[in-house]
Design an enzyme around this catalytic site. Structure first.
Site, short mmCIF file in Angstrom:
data_model
loop_
_atom_site.label_atom_id
_atom_site.label_comp_id
_atom_site.label_asym_id
_atom_site.label_seq_id
_atom_site.Cartn_x
_atom_site.Cartn_y
_atom_site.Cartn_z
CG HIS A 11 -0.15 -0.01 2.53
ND1 HIS A 11 0.44 1.12 3.07
CD2 HIS A 11 0.13 -1.03 3.37
CE1 HIS A 11 1.04 0.81 4.20
NE2 HIS A 11 0.87 -0.50 4.40
CD GLU A 88 2.37 -5.88 7.86
OE1 GLU A 88 2.49 -7.10 7.64
OE2 GLU A 88 3.09 -5.01 7.35
#
Length: 216
Positions: A11, A88
């Protein structure tokens, strides 16, 4: 043999990235630079004919994916699917702390030094060990979540498909470490592209952390 190509994109920069804070299951919006990271990744991937697109269930990954798909020749943002399993690492108690401070608690000078000196797999275990609440994921817990997520993406694809996955830095580095001998002690850049090829369930890494070079 069935073959699927996975394009993993980290990202764009978030405010917690900018301030060098630990960011796992916690979330933060993209900065102006982060939006530019996403747009640049989109430009570089525009001609890749994706058959499917996934993002973790964090806003930072989904925003990045939507910017990429907005200029893709095959898919649109409406085609994006969420994949919570591909979020994550959970850093537990360390979420939001200064990354250098967190690394010092675990015995290293920086987060990258932690991975360099102990391995990324051991770093997962160290976060769990030093978390007074034991909410952080150890390596076994991390992979019990991530591997089925990856396998589900591959299983849903057809032979020859190219698939976009917008995900996270430590997740990408962990995947690369598991399936290759590539050194992952350096940071995965925001907006960088990492490519995996999966043939009959066997994962190989084609390239890691590509930020400027030609993509194929």
């Amino acid at each position: 043999m069935a073959t699927v190509e996975l394009y993993l994109v980290r990202h764009g920069q978030t405010f917690l990235n900018k301030y060098h804070r630990m960011q796992g299951w916690s979330d933060a919006p993209l900065t102006t630079k982060g939006l530019q990271d996403a747009d640049l990744a989109g430009e570089r991937l525009a001609k890749i004919p994706f058959a499917a697109a996934y993002a973790s269930d964090t806003s930072r990954a989904q925003t990045t994916a939507k910017h990429i798909l907005a200029v893709n020749q095959a898919l649109t943002p409406a085609d994006l699917q969420t994949a919570p399993a591909l979020r994550e690492e959970n850093f537990g108690f360390f979420e939001g702390l200064d990354s250098s401070f967190a690394a010092h608690v675990l015995g290293a000078d920086s987060y990258n030094a932690l991975i360099r000196d102990f391995s990324i797999e051991t770093s997962h275990d160290l976060f769990k060990e030093h978390d007074p609440y034991h909410d952080a994921e150890d390596d076994a817990e991390f992979w019990a979540r991530v591997q089925p997520g990856l396998d589900a993406v591959v299983t849903a694809a057809n032979d020859g498909d190219k698939v976009l996955i917008a995900t996270h830095g430590t997740t990408i580095r962990s995947i690369v470490s598991k399936f290759s001998d590539i050194d992952v002690s350096g940071s995965a850049h925001n907006g960088s592209v990492t490519k995996l090829t999966v043939t009959d369930g066997r994962y190989t890494v084609d390239y890691f952390n590509n930020i400027k070079g030609r993509l194929k």
